[in-house]
Design an enzyme around this catalytic site. Structure first.
Site, PDB file in Angstrom:
ATOM      1  N   ASP A 238     -73.504  33.295  -3.356  1.00  0.00           N
ATOM      2  CA  ASP A 238     -74.762  32.809  -3.922  1.00  0.00           C
ATOM      3  C   ASP A 238     -75.358  33.891  -4.831  1.00  0.00           C
ATOM      4  O   ASP A 238     -75.336  35.076  -4.507  1.00  0.00           O
ATOM      5  CB  ASP A 238     -75.732  32.453  -2.791  1.00  0.00           C
ATOM      6  CG  ASP A 238     -76.884  31.588  -3.278  1.00  0.00           C
ATOM      7  OD1 ASP A 238     -76.927  30.399  -2.917  1.00  0.00           O
ATOM      8  OD2 ASP A 238     -77.754  32.102  -4.020  1.00  0.00           O
ATOM      9  N   ILE A 239     -75.920  33.470  -5.959  1.00  0.00           N
ATOM     10  CA  ILE A 239     -76.472  34.416  -6.929  1.00  0.00           C
ATOM     11  C   ILE A 239     -77.757  35.062  -6.414  1.00  0.00           C
ATOM     12  O   ILE A 239     -78.159  36.129  -6.891  1.00  0.00           O
ATOM     13  CB  ILE A 239     -76.723  33.695  -8.274  1.00  0.00           C
ATOM     14  CG1 ILE A 239     -76.760  34.687  -9.435  1.00  0.00           C
ATOM     15  CG2 ILE A 239     -77.975  32.829  -8.226  1.00  0.00           C
ATOM     16  CD1 ILE A 239     -76.710  34.009 -10.799  1.00  0.00           C
TER      17      ILE A 239
ATOM     18  N   ASN B 143     -78.666  21.680   2.353  1.00  0.00           N
ATOM     19  CA  ASN B 143     -79.957  21.109   1.962  1.00  0.00           C
ATOM     20  C   ASN B 143     -79.702  19.787   1.246  1.00  0.00           C
ATOM     21  O   ASN B 143     -78.869  19.715   0.333  1.00  0.00           O
ATOM     22  CB  ASN B 143     -80.706  22.087   1.045  1.00  0.00           C
ATOM     23  CG  ASN B 143     -81.163  23.327   1.784  1.00  0.00           C
ATOM     24  OD1 ASN B 143     -81.596  23.259   2.915  1.00  0.00           O
ATOM     25  ND2 ASN B 143     -81.033  24.480   1.136  1.00  0.00           N
TER      26      ASN B 143
ATOM     27  N   GLY C  51     -85.369  20.800  -0.171  1.00  0.00           N
ATOM     28  CA  GLY C  51     -85.334  21.752  -1.280  1.00  0.00           C
ATOM     29  C   GLY C  51     -84.004  21.830  -2.002  1.00  0.00           C
ATOM     30  O   GLY C  51     -83.692  22.858  -2.611  1.00  0.00           O
ATOM     31  N   GLN C  52     -83.216  20.753  -1.959  1.00  0.00           N
ATOM     32  CA  GLN C  52     -81.936  20.778  -2.696  1.00  0.00           C
ATOM     33  C   GLN C  52     -82.215  20.901  -4.185  1.00  0.00           C
ATOM     34  O   GLN C  52     -82.962  20.094  -4.753  1.00  0.00           O
ATOM     35  CB  GLN C  52     -81.133  19.501  -2.409  1.00  0.00           C
ATOM     36  CG  GLN C  52     -79.763  19.507  -3.087  1.00  0.00           C
ATOM     37  CD  GLN C  52     -78.927  18.256  -2.765  1.00  0.00           C
ATOM     38  OE1 GLN C  52     -79.422  17.311  -2.159  1.00  0.00           O
ATOM     39  NE2 GLN C  52     -77.671  18.262  -3.176  1.00  0.00           N
TER      40      GLN C  52
ATOM     41  N   HIS D 171     -73.109  21.407  -1.552  1.00  0.00           N
ATOM     42  CA  HIS D 171     -72.703  22.784  -1.269  1.00  0.00           C
ATOM     43  C   HIS D 171     -73.169  23.121   0.134  1.00  0.00           C
ATOM     44  O   HIS D 171     -74.285  22.792   0.526  1.00  0.00           O
ATOM     45  CB  HIS D 171     -73.287  23.764  -2.286  1.00  0.00           C
ATOM     46  CG  HIS D 171     -74.753  23.594  -2.535  1.00  0.00           C
ATOM     47  ND1 HIS D 171     -75.263  22.568  -3.300  1.00  0.00           N
ATOM     48  CD2 HIS D 171     -75.822  24.301  -2.090  1.00  0.00           C
ATOM     49  CE1 HIS D 171     -76.590  22.656  -3.323  1.00  0.00           C
ATOM     50  NE2 HIS D 171     -76.946  23.694  -2.591  1.00  0.00           N
TER      51      HIS D 171
ATOM     52  N   HIS E 160     -74.068  26.144   2.506  1.00  0.00           N
ATOM     53  CA  HIS E 160     -74.382  27.573   2.558  1.00  0.00           C
ATOM     54  C   HIS E 160     -73.763  28.150   3.833  1.00  0.00           C
ATOM     55  O   HIS E 160     -73.973  27.603   4.922  1.00  0.00           O
ATOM     56  CB  HIS E 160     -75.894  27.801   2.640  1.00  0.00           C
ATOM     57  CG  HIS E 160     -76.697  27.276   1.492  1.00  0.00           C
ATOM     58  ND1 HIS E 160     -77.282  28.102   0.548  1.00  0.00           N
ATOM     59  CD2 HIS E 160     -77.059  26.012   1.136  1.00  0.00           C
ATOM     60  CE1 HIS E 160     -77.966  27.366  -0.326  1.00  0.00           C
ATOM     61  NE2 HIS E 160     -77.846  26.099   0.015  1.00  0.00           N
TER      62      HIS E 160
HETATM   63  P1  5GP Z   1     -79.931  24.485  -2.727  1.00  0.00           P
HETATM   64  O1  5GP Z   1     -81.357  24.953  -2.877  1.00  0.00           O
HETATM   65  O2  5GP Z   1     -79.607  23.346  -3.678  1.00  0.00           O
HETATM   66  O3  5GP Z   1     -79.518  24.203  -1.321  1.00  0.00           O
HETATM   67  O4  5GP Z   1     -79.034  25.721  -3.135  1.00  0.00           O
HETATM   68  C1  5GP Z   1     -78.651  26.037  -4.433  1.00  0.00           C
HETATM   69  C2  5GP Z   1     -78.169  27.456  -4.385  1.00  0.00           C
HETATM   70  O5  5GP Z   1     -77.460  27.726  -5.575  1.00  0.00           O
HETATM   71  C3  5GP Z   1     -79.295  28.487  -4.280  1.00  0.00           C
HETATM   72  O6  5GP Z   1     -79.140  29.255  -3.105  1.00  0.00           O
HETATM   73  C4  5GP Z   1     -79.137  29.315  -5.557  1.00  0.00           C
HETATM   74  O7  5GP Z   1     -79.407  30.692  -5.362  1.00  0.00           O
HETATM   75  C5  5GP Z   1     -77.689  29.056  -5.938  1.00  0.00           C
HETATM   76  N1  5GP Z   1     -77.424  29.169  -7.358  1.00  0.00           N
HETATM   77  C6  5GP Z   1     -78.169  28.629  -8.383  1.00  0.00           C
HETATM   78  N2  5GP Z   1     -77.599  28.944  -9.573  1.00  0.00           N
HETATM   79  C7  5GP Z   1     -76.495  29.672  -9.290  1.00  0.00           C
HETATM   80  C8  5GP Z   1     -75.484  30.284 -10.122  1.00  0.00           C
HETATM   81  O8  5GP Z   1     -75.495  30.202 -11.356  1.00  0.00           O
HETATM   82  N3  5GP Z   1     -74.495  30.962  -9.486  1.00  0.00           N
HETATM   83  C9  5GP Z   1     -74.441  31.065  -8.121  1.00  0.00           C
HETATM   84  N4  5GP Z   1     -73.437  31.763  -7.598  1.00  0.00           N
HETATM   85  N5  5GP Z   1     -75.360  30.502  -7.310  1.00  0.00           N
HETATM   86  C10 5GP Z   1     -76.370  29.814  -7.893  1.00  0.00           C
END
Ligand code: 5GP
Ligand code: ZN
Length: 119
Positions: A30-31, A92, A98-99, A105, A107
């Protein structure tokens, strides 16, 4: 050309810090990590949520979970024999959770005391 961020990572159009890969899954860091280990595991095919994927291809959802567990073992969060020290899988789903990326994906979080309940 797709505007899905994770499809573009699968296609190699956006760089990813890949930790493991199978023919149908990709795992990358994750970034914005929320724990010492924070890896995202995705199906290479686009499915918005786990609920969508389980209807379309339940075997692929199983492969995503298996890949997530393999990442946890690789990262030292579990062993072949047991769940110590432990880790958390999170998917999520939808606005209340908060998706933000609408490509399923999972985590994989670990490396610290994760606490419960989550925020
Ligand atoms: P969500 O909030 O949808 O469950 O998670 C999305 C995740 O994607 C977040 O934890 C966010 O940090 C990660 N993310 C968003 N953009 C990027 C990216 O460009 N590269 C990587 N490796 N992770 C990303
Ligand atoms: Zn996608």
């Amino acid at each position: 050309m797709t505007d899905c961020l994770f499809c573009r990572m699968v296609a190699g159009e956006i760089p990813a810090d890949v930790v493991s890969e199978t023919d149908r899954t990709l795992a990358f860091r994750d970034i914005n990590p929320q724990a010492p280990t924070h890896v995202l595991v995705i199906p290479k095919d686009h499915h918005a949520t786990a609920g969508a994927l389980v209807g379309a291809d339940p075997q692929l959802l199983a492969e995503v979970v298996a890949a997530a567990h393999a990442v946890a073992v690789q990262e030292g969060l579990a062993t072949a024999d047991g769940p110590e020290p432990g880790y958390r899988l999170v998917a999520n789903t939808g606005p209340a959770a908060g998706q933000t990326v609408h490509h399923l994906h999972v985590h994989v979080l670990g490396g610290r005391d994760l606490g419960w309940p989550p925020g």
